[in-house]
Design a protein around this motif. Structure first.
Motif, PDB file in Angstrom:
ATOM      1  N   THR A  18     -12.322  27.504 108.007  1.00  0.00           N
ATOM      2  CA  THR A  18     -12.858  28.349 107.041  1.00  0.00           C
ATOM      3  C   THR A  18     -14.343  28.515 107.052  1.00  0.00           C
ATOM      4  O   THR A  18     -14.996  29.536 107.039  1.00  0.00           O
ATOM      5  CB  THR A  18     -12.204  27.897 105.725  1.00  0.00           C
ATOM      6  OG1 THR A  18     -10.786  27.859 105.833  1.00  0.00           O
ATOM      7  CG2 THR A  18     -12.574  28.981 104.745  1.00  0.00           C
ATOM      8  N   LEU A  19     -14.996  27.269 106.746  1.00  0.00           N
ATOM      9  CA  LEU A  19     -16.472  27.230 106.538  1.00  0.00           C
ATOM     10  C   LEU A  19     -17.098  27.753 107.628  1.00  0.00           C
ATOM     11  O   LEU A  19     -18.147  28.584 107.655  1.00  0.00           O
ATOM     12  CB  LEU A  19     -16.740  25.757 106.453  1.00  0.00           C
ATOM     13  CG  LEU A  19     -18.381  25.728 106.139  1.00  0.00           C
ATOM     14  CD1 LEU A  19     -18.699  26.471 104.716  1.00  0.00           C
ATOM     15  CD2 LEU A  19     -18.741  24.451 106.034  1.00  0.00           C
ATOM     16  N   SER A  70      -9.021  21.105 111.663  1.00  0.00           N
ATOM     17  CA  SER A  70      -9.119  21.205 109.951  1.00  0.00           C
ATOM     18  C   SER A  70      -9.478  22.668 109.625  1.00  0.00           C
ATOM     19  O   SER A  70     -10.343  23.402 109.832  1.00  0.00           O
ATOM     20  CB  SER A  70     -10.470  20.283 109.770  1.00  0.00           C
ATOM     21  OG  SER A  70     -11.030  20.805 108.590  1.00  0.00           O
ATOM     22  N   PRO A  71      -8.541  22.823 108.838  1.00  0.00           N
ATOM     23  CA  PRO A  71      -8.619  24.500 108.171  1.00  0.00           C
ATOM     24  C   PRO A  71     -10.060  24.564 107.209  1.00  0.00           C
ATOM     25  O   PRO A  71     -10.157  25.642 107.259  1.00  0.00           O
ATOM     26  CB  PRO A  71      -7.549  24.271 107.317  1.00  0.00           C
ATOM     27  CG  PRO A  71      -6.350  23.192 107.488  1.00  0.00           C
ATOM     28  CD  PRO A  71      -7.262  22.224 108.180  1.00  0.00           C
ATOM     29  N   THR A  72     -10.345  23.488 106.715  1.00  0.00           N
ATOM     30  CA  THR A  72     -11.607  23.518 105.807  1.00  0.00           C
ATOM     31  C   THR A  72     -12.757  23.704 106.870  1.00  0.00           C
ATOM     32  O   THR A  72     -13.520  24.901 106.502  1.00  0.00           O
ATOM     33  CB  THR A  72     -11.878  22.095 105.302  1.00  0.00           C
ATOM     34  OG1 THR A  72     -10.574  21.716 104.635  1.00  0.00           O
ATOM     35  CG2 THR A  72     -13.019  22.502 104.157  1.00  0.00           C
ATOM     36  N   ALA A  73     -12.848  22.964 108.176  1.00  0.00           N
ATOM     37  CA  ALA A  73     -14.092  23.334 108.603  1.00  0.00           C
ATOM     38  C   ALA A  73     -13.751  24.948 109.441  1.00  0.00           C
ATOM     39  O   ALA A  73     -14.750  25.320 109.390  1.00  0.00           O
ATOM     40  CB  ALA A  73     -14.069  22.268 109.888  1.00  0.00           C
ATOM     41  N   ARG A 118      -9.735   9.297 110.451  1.00  0.00           N
ATOM     42  CA  ARG A 118      -9.597  10.985 110.741  1.00  0.00           C
ATOM     43  C   ARG A 118     -10.110  11.212 112.205  1.00  0.00           C
ATOM     44  O   ARG A 118     -11.241  10.672 112.669  1.00  0.00           O
ATOM     45  CB  ARG A 118     -10.703  11.580 109.863  1.00  0.00           C
ATOM     46  CG  ARG A 118     -10.419  11.517 108.560  1.00  0.00           C
ATOM     47  CD  ARG A 118     -11.000  12.576 107.643  1.00  0.00           C
ATOM     48  NE  ARG A 118     -10.823  12.713 106.290  1.00  0.00           N
ATOM     49  CZ  ARG A 118      -9.621  12.967 105.774  1.00  0.00           C
ATOM     50  NH1 ARG A 118      -8.537  13.395 106.630  1.00  0.00           N
ATOM     51  NH2 ARG A 118      -9.147  12.820 104.509  1.00  0.00           N
ATOM     52  N   VAL A 119      -9.470  11.943 112.720  1.00  0.00           N
ATOM     53  CA  VAL A 119      -9.835  12.206 114.065  1.00  0.00           C
ATOM     54  C   VAL A 119     -10.181  13.582 114.200  1.00  0.00           C
ATOM     55  O   VAL A 119      -9.553  14.526 113.366  1.00  0.00           O
ATOM     56  CB  VAL A 119      -8.564  11.956 115.110  1.00  0.00           C
ATOM     57  CG1 VAL A 119      -7.224  11.980 114.393  1.00  0.00           C
ATOM     58  CG2 VAL A 119      -8.621  12.809 116.287  1.00  0.00           C
ATOM     59  N   GLY A 169      -2.873  12.965 117.891  1.00  0.00           N
ATOM     60  CA  GLY A 169      -2.313  13.751 116.629  1.00  0.00           C
ATOM     61  C   GLY A 169      -3.404  14.598 115.873  1.00  0.00           C
ATOM     62  O   GLY A 169      -3.509  14.470 114.768  1.00  0.00           O
ATOM     63  N   TRP A 170      -4.129  15.208 116.674  1.00  0.00           N
ATOM     64  CA  TRP A 170      -5.088  15.833 115.824  1.00  0.00           C
ATOM     65  C   TRP A 170      -4.727  17.646 115.713  1.00  0.00           C
ATOM     66  O   TRP A 170      -4.027  18.096 116.618  1.00  0.00           O
ATOM     67  CB  TRP A 170      -6.242  15.990 116.803  1.00  0.00           C
ATOM     68  CG  TRP A 170      -7.589  17.046 116.206  1.00  0.00           C
ATOM     69  CD1 TRP A 170      -8.305  16.443 115.426  1.00  0.00           C
ATOM     70  CD2 TRP A 170      -7.943  18.155 116.677  1.00  0.00           C
ATOM     71  NE1 TRP A 170      -9.314  17.587 115.232  1.00  0.00           N
ATOM     72  CE2 TRP A 170      -8.872  18.649 116.114  1.00  0.00           C
ATOM     73  CE3 TRP A 170      -7.390  19.163 117.740  1.00  0.00           C
ATOM     74  CZ2 TRP A 170      -9.682  19.929 116.203  1.00  0.00           C
ATOM     75  CZ3 TRP A 170      -7.875  20.522 117.900  1.00  0.00           C
ATOM     76  CH2 TRP A 170      -9.002  20.849 117.320  1.00  0.00           C
ATOM     77  N   SER A 189       2.165  30.102 109.097  1.00  0.00           N
ATOM     78  CA  SER A 189       1.836  28.524 108.793  1.00  0.00           C
ATOM     79  C   SER A 189       0.808  28.963 107.555  1.00  0.00           C
ATOM     80  O   SER A 189      -0.496  28.503 107.829  1.00  0.00           O
ATOM     81  CB  SER A 189       1.118  27.773 109.890  1.00  0.00           C
ATOM     82  OG  SER A 189       1.388  28.358 110.955  1.00  0.00           O
TER      83      SER A 189
END
Lengths: 345, 345
Positions: free
Chosen positions: A60-61, A55-58, A8-9, A51-52, A101
């Motif tokens: 969002t948080l 992160s949608p998760t981060a 993971r980058v 290729g970064w 998106s």
DNA sequence: AATAGGGACTTTACCGGTTCAGAAAGCGCT
DNA sequence: AGCGCTTTCTGAACCGGTAAAGTCCCTATT
């Protein structure tokens, strides 16, 4: 869980490679001011090379918006499989989401209560940024829930059903009236309607409109029957409508979707009745299905894909803070094909 | 964005109310050891009173699994709307996901390349815990991508197409053979097949099987035509197959889905041909649609809902670390109805 | 010359959980 | 009494970002 590890980058690597801080990378990727063109370029180059993507998760948080919208559909799975309507609607929704998106979180639920719970947990869990609500009924509990939560939604349904929510809707009553007038103009005096699920708000609006039109036109006979939208139910309804002796039976039938109309067509054939000579059939929603039968089905046709797209667009409006509004979408228009004609009897 | 604020309750409040630390709450909610029954109860009670549930987003970020699975479907939207197959498949998938409180992230894509990119970004962004891959073709690029990423997936397609991926599939070749044998047994010597998209792996397998069966049975005539699965394409194909003069035209046609079979039925009617007397028609996938036509369509029927459910179950297996495997699902079985009979000509 | 005002970044504090290295308490045993 | 073991629970670091406040330097103003 045990799946082989994926390297993971993260934003940190990108920052390091570009020789800046995490904050700078964040600024660049959110097109916020405060960075020189040169730095910005360097950051984007580094990100590309690694290729970064953030992160949608981060994200969002950390409190920015969620790029997922929810859609819960409440119908028995068996029926859904066959309803061209929803797939077409979904594809319209998708076409707009893609431009932003944004993804669609889809869930089939078995009851309205389940949906209410789901929407609430989706929202409270920040799983979605907003939702598309469909299949409204009278006194729909979702209206209150959504208001309480302050959750952005677009309600697909007539404003009379959706309360204060921003809505996207078609003028079903007008369309029903047009359908009945058209059949009456062809000379039909005994008209039936095979409707959808009685609990659904738009079904009762259509029912009322049909009654009203029948009265206004002083039809000699008007029947309405409620179904679950399935082909089988449509067939059953058609069979019972057409078993009456000739002078008493309807000479035209309007269906609430196209599946039931196709089924009705088959029933007429099986009973040795000719369409449109003995009985005229008029479908609703007009998917491709109406064109591939023999005779092709006349239909109240309706750009379902566009309907979905408009719902998605409107939802984005709500999410970005536009005030409540009401977005009518074009009323279904009559598309005469081979299944309707003046009665021969 | 501007939506009215929702009071968010977090793990901290729950911890405070139960008089413990965040860590304890986390232990309780993940049923990990190290807490007394009494404390556990107190924590759950506090959570219930506050209406709290752990945030999936935060959980994901903190490294536990993701309770979302992805499904990207690559077909023109126009066709999708009509294909009962996918909706039914999706509903089967959902039925299993729901048991695991898992959601489906659905996306319609326009090309295989787009799908590859999407799957990768979903996975790298930890948006999904795994994916269901459909519509395999020969040398499918997804196989390599997924292996490289170490991403858990289930491939819906024949093992010969899905490489090392865990697959769920039906023995299409056998089913095609059975279909042809059945028609031959009825006495048909000139049989045609209206297939699906030629690029799809299972289409070419069916094509090969059809050829093989035709040769083995020494049929007098065997035709195959590729389509895009749409009703229109099915109608066109049927029309061109049936325009040949009587002795040379096929007396039976097999379709790759039910939409095309329905369209074929209409074409036969329009050409004044009787089904099944002049031509027998055999559908595939057998949705409700086949039962509502007149005559009802014989079909190679197939539990599509169950197929979807099995795919989802298998994906969970992969996610929890089961080794690769191959999961055949029952071969479609012949369901004779009114559209097939011995040729009368 | 002193000061204000920007621009360009960096620092730091979260977001809401999980996880893991301890700490405190209780217990049995010599 | 002292020691080692559990059992039960806490505290702090961390996940990968965002956002607001802070730092530093350069230029324009008075």
């Amino acid at each position: 869980m045990t799946a082989t590890p994926t390297p993971r980058v993260t934003i940190k690597e990108v920052a390091a490679r570009a020789g800046v801080s995490k904050g700078a990378v964040s600024l660049a990727f959110n097109q916020k001011p405060g960075l020189s063109e040169a730095t910005r370029d360097r950051i984007f180059r580094a990100a590309r090379e690694l290729g970064w993507a953030p992160s949608p998760t981060a994200r969002t948080l950390a409190g920015s918006r969620v790029d997922v919208v929810g859609l819960a559909i409440c119908r028995p799975a068996r029926l859904l499989g066959l309803e061209p309507f929803y797939m077409e609607f979904v594809s319209g929704v998708e076409s707009v989401l893609t431009e932003h998106s944004c993804s669609l979180l889809l869930r089939l639920v078995r009851s309205l209560e389940e949906e209410v719970g789901l929407q609430e947990s989706w929202w409270r869990g920040r799983q979605i940024g907003g939702s598309i609500l469909v299949d409204f009924r009278a006194d729909d509990p979702r209206v209150a829930t959504v208001e309480r939560l302050g959750m952005p939604v677009v309600a697909v349904g007539h404003p009379s059903l959706t309360g204060s929510l921003t809505s996207v809707w078609t003028e079903d009553a007008t369309a029903v009236t047009e359908a009945v007038r058209y059949l009456a103009a062809l000379g039909h005096r005994r008209i039936a309607r095979v409707g959808g699920a009685a609990t659904l708000g738009h079904t009762s609006m259509r029912t009322a409109a049909f009654d009203e039109a029948a009265r206004a036109l002083e039809l000699a006979g008007a029947w309405q029957v409620a179904t679950d939208y399935s082909g089988e139910a449509g067939a059953r309804a058609t069979r019972s409508l057409l078993t009456a002796a000739a002078p008493d039976r309807p000479t035209a039938i309007v269906y609430d979707n196209d599946i039931m109309a196709v089924a009705g067509l088959a029933v007429a054939a099986e009973m040795g009745l000719s369409v449109p000579d003995d009985v005229s059939l008029l479908a609703w929603d007009d998917s491709q299905l109406c064109r591939i039968t023999h005779p092709p089905l006349s239909a109240m046709s309706h750009d379902v894909h566009g309907f979905g797209a408009e719902a998605a667009r409107t939802l984005f409006g709500v999410i970005t803070g536009e005030g409540p509004g009401s977005h009518p979408v074009p009323t279904p228009v009559l598309t005469p094909r081979g299944s309707t004609a003046p009665p021969k009897v």
